[in-house]
Design an enzyme around this catalytic site. Structure first.
Site, PDB file in Angstrom:
ATOM      1  N   LYS A   1       4.796  -0.047   9.720  1.00 56.70           N
ATOM      2  CA  LYS A   1       4.806   1.209   8.979  1.00 56.70           C
ATOM      3  C   LYS A   1       4.220   2.333   9.836  1.00 56.70           C
ATOM      4  O   LYS A   1       4.652   3.461   9.783  1.00 56.70           O
ATOM      5  CB  LYS A   1       3.975   1.040   7.705  1.00 56.70           C
ATOM      6  CG  LYS A   1       4.813   1.187   6.430  1.00 56.70           C
ATOM      7  CD  LYS A   1       3.925   1.372   5.222  1.00 56.70           C
ATOM      8  CE  LYS A   1       3.637   0.065   4.529  1.00 56.70           C
ATOM      9  NZ  LYS A   1       2.760   0.221   3.371  1.00 56.70           N
TER      10      LYS A   1
ATOM     11  N   GLU B   1       0.879  -1.158   0.000  1.00 63.52           N
ATOM     12  CA  GLU B   1       0.000   0.000   0.000  1.00 63.52           C
ATOM     13  C   GLU B   1       0.920   1.212   0.000  1.00 63.52           C
ATOM     14  O   GLU B   1       1.846   1.286   0.816  1.00 63.52           O
ATOM     15  CB  GLU B   1      -0.884   0.034   1.257  1.00 63.52           C
ATOM     16  CG  GLU B   1      -1.817   1.233   1.226  1.00 63.52           C
ATOM     17  CD  GLU B   1      -2.584   1.476   2.531  1.00 63.52           C
ATOM     18  OE1 GLU B   1      -2.237   0.857   3.548  1.00 63.52           O
ATOM     19  OE2 GLU B   1      -3.511   2.289   2.505  1.00 63.52           O
TER      20      GLU B   1
ATOM     21  N   ARG C   1       5.516 -13.135   9.757  1.00 63.62           N
ATOM     22  CA  ARG C   1       6.206 -11.891   9.449  1.00 63.62           C
ATOM     23  C   ARG C   1       7.554 -11.871  10.151  1.00 63.62           C
ATOM     24  O   ARG C   1       7.794 -12.605  11.102  1.00 63.62           O
ATOM     25  CB  ARG C   1       5.358 -10.690   9.850  1.00 63.62           C
ATOM     26  CG  ARG C   1       5.047 -10.607  11.322  1.00 63.62           C
ATOM     27  CD  ARG C   1       4.155  -9.410  11.614  1.00 63.62           C
ATOM     28  NE  ARG C   1       4.775  -8.187  11.163  1.00 63.62           N
ATOM     29  CZ  ARG C   1       4.113  -7.127  10.690  1.00 63.62           C
ATOM     30  NH1 ARG C   1       2.804  -7.167  10.611  1.00 63.62           N
ATOM     31  NH2 ARG C   1       4.740  -6.042  10.325  1.00 63.62           N
TER      32      ARG C   1
END
Length: 568
Positions: A277, A40, A267
């Site tokens: 982020k 994104e 992750r």
RNA sequence: UGGGGCGUCGCCAAACGGUUAAGGCAGCGGCCUUUGGAGCCGCCAUCUGUAGGUUCGAAUCCUACCGCCCCAACCA
């Protein structure tokens, strides 16, 4: 793939995703694969993304005739910007991957997605909900209690069609209505409780401008985008596992051109860093760092600026593997790969960060000579260079001890050491100032040891790096430590985000002395400053004042010995 | 507490019922060295969260416990 080669593939210890792909190839389910990396554009890429990129692009590269798409998941105009799109493309390329012609945007599919939403309404599987956000939340139930159906759930197809069309037309304010899938408010998987498919946002989109005022949610856009692109294996992190039922549900309901499969992996977590982020953006926005590329950040841009080679990042990602269990990789593991790559590539130079003057009493005043130095002992092809030498030189303060412990084999009164590529020198006396601080070392040299070898075969235990004072170039050097002080930083720490930061994460050496060859280093050029570490020229540098970032220190066995008591 | 995922050496991670449970990082010895760097050699889980069970044989199968993580944004 034959039974044998399949067994062989297994014995090679493929990670579970590669094993699945191998199986799909072996059974003929797929002849080749398509993966995608779907960022994104609402921030810069970080180490966690590097792992995903290496997996998505790396896997596609391994399988013949396969490819990996770069697809921007730009379904939320509130947070997305072109700046991030550019940054992300730059980072992926720098990491060494190429999407070729396969650059896509979820926003490219807005019209198709809209049509499919309409199709869902026609099937009676989606409806327009007029509840307020609070009501929707209140009726969602909890982890243990089922939700309640919306009072608008029973609307006719015609009314839903009309309302949805008017949502698109901009007739309603934000938060007044949403389009929801009609699935099961009692589902134990919360994501299946009539998930929201579209919301109204009267905001300009970085690509579609004001064409749209309704935007699809991730859960709706992602599986369908994958299907449009004929993605075969849609790899994502574990937190999306709960969304898979919805992913599959949408693929089943709609006449999509392919049936992608979502597979989740754990992750990446690394000690002393944060890969979120959201928090990285706060560090930038709240001024705790100088920007997304502040060399202390775990972003790809920052690691590049700090001097980490792309290859080191790729090899690191390779080494840590892909699995489903939670993990916390020690920072030392990353640093190992950085040093390993740099050791092979970086040209050696000499620089003194904490200088003390050494005067060679028997070296003729005004004389200077040019000595040969090897550029990289790991790479003979890197050649040699000339290093100027003269009567007064700078050496590292730490390389001298007036009253040294047994295992200290650097310089001390009466001791002889080698100046790298130059001469053996012996310390004759120490000059101190009024405060008793050492300001100068008086030494003598042996002219017969030019280049660093004694013709009589005598050995010295220590070799010091040095810079000729008269020829030295002054530079600023930035020394980095970990950004966060704890192994597992707590961004919610009592004192705020700032309290989790390591106060010693940046130390600036205002005036370090460099050998002349370093003066013309271009930003991004990486070197090993002998015996100190790896350093990278920073874009902040100017011709008259270079700036270097310390990428990583060298392994320091002496520090360990000294710590264990060898320095007593 | 509903659903789901996961537990193999300090940190990662192989092993897919059958030789002494790979390998990497870290650590620890030693050799070598004009970087106390690099390189090289060696050591480093009789044991796979725990307890039972099945089997000639289990980290791998079964059962029960224990622990960790994820899910209740009109974020992705």
């Amino acid at each position: 793939m034959t039974e044998d080669s399949r067994a062989e593939a297994r014995s090679e210890g493929l990670d579970f995703i590669r094993a699945i792909v191998a199986e799909d190839l072996a059974t003929g389910k797929h002849a080749s694969i398509v993966t995608r990396f779907p960022p994104e554009p609402n921030g810069y890429l970080h180490l966690g993304h590097a792992k995903a990129i290496c997996l998505d692009f790396g896997l596609a590269r391994e399988i013949p005739n396969s490819r990996c798409h770069l697809r921007f998941d730009d379904t939320n105009p509130a947070t997305e910007e072109t700046e991030y799109v550019d940054g992300i493309m730059n980072d992926v390329r720098w990491l060494g991957f190429d999407w070729k012609k396969h650059l896509y945007y979820a926003s490219d599919y807005f019209e198709q997605l809209y049509e499919w939403a309409v199709a869902l309404i026609r099937m009676g599987k989606a409806f327009v909900d007029d509840q307020t956000p609070d009501e929707i939340r209140a009726n969602q139930g909890s982890l243990t209690e089922p939700g309640r159906e919306s009072p608008f759930r029973g609307r006719s197809v015609e009314e839903n069609l009309d309302l949805f069309a008017r949502m698109r037309a901009g007739e309603f304010p934000e938060e007044s209505r949403v389009l929801r899938a009609k699935i099961d408010m009692a589902a134990s998987v919360v994501a299946m409780r009539d998930p929201i498919l579209y919301r109204i946002q009267h905001k300009a989109h970085h690509r579609t401008g004001t064409t749209w005022c309704i935007y699809p949610m991730y859960d709706f856009a992602h599986p369908l985008s994958d299907a449009i692109e004929h993605v075969t294996h849609s790899l994502c992190t574990l937190e999306f596992l709960d969304h898979r039922p919805l992913y599959d549900w949408l693929i089943e309901q709609l006449p999509v051109p392919s049936r992608p499969r979502q597979i989740e992996f754990a992750r990446l977590n690394v000690t002393h860093t944060i890969t979120s982020k959201r928090f990285l953006k706060r560090l930038v926005d709240e001024g705790f760092v100088t920007g997304w590329d502040d060399p202390r950040m775990p972003t790809i841009a920052a690691m590049r600026r700090r001097g980490y080679p792309a290859r080191a990042l790729r090899e690191f990602c390779d080494a840590i593997g892909i699995a489903k269990r939670d993990n916390l990789i020690e920072l030392a593991n990353l640093e190992f790969h950085v040093r390993q790559a740099l050791n092979q590539e970086a040209l050696r130079r000499m620089a003194v960060l904490d200088p003390i003057k050494l005067v060679i009493e028997n070296y003729p005043e005004g004389q200077e000579e040019s000595l040969d130095a090897i550029n990289n002992p790991e790479d003979p092809g890197a050649g040699t260079r000339k290093v100027p030498f003269s009567r007064e030189i700078w050496i590292e303060r730490e390389d001298f001890m007036e009253d040294p412990p047994k295992k200290f084999f650097r310089l001390s009164p009466g001791k002889e050491v080698r100046l790298r590529y130059a001469y053996f020198v012996t310390c004759q006396s120490v000059v101190k100032n009024a405060e008793g601080e050492i300001v100068e070392l008086r030494c003598t040299y042996d002219p017969a040891t030019r280049g660093g070898d004694a013709p009589d075969g005598r050995k010295v235990k220590g070799t010091l790096h040095w810079v000729s004072a008269r020829h030295a170039v002054a530079a600023e050097v930035r020394l980095y430590g970990t950004l966060f002080k704890d192994e597992v930083p707590d961004p919610h720490a009592p004192g705020g985000l700032g309290a989790a930061l390591d106060p010693d994460s940046l130390r600036v050496v205002e005036r370090a002395w460099l050998e002349p060859a370093l003066a013309e280093a271009a930003p991004g050029e990486r070197f090993q400053f002998e015996r100190l570490g790896y350093f990278c020229a920073d874009p902040d540098g100017r011709p008259d004042r270079p700036v270097f970032n310390r990428t990583a220190t060298l392994r320091d066995t002496w520090a360990k010995v000294a710590k264990q008591g060898g320095a007593e």
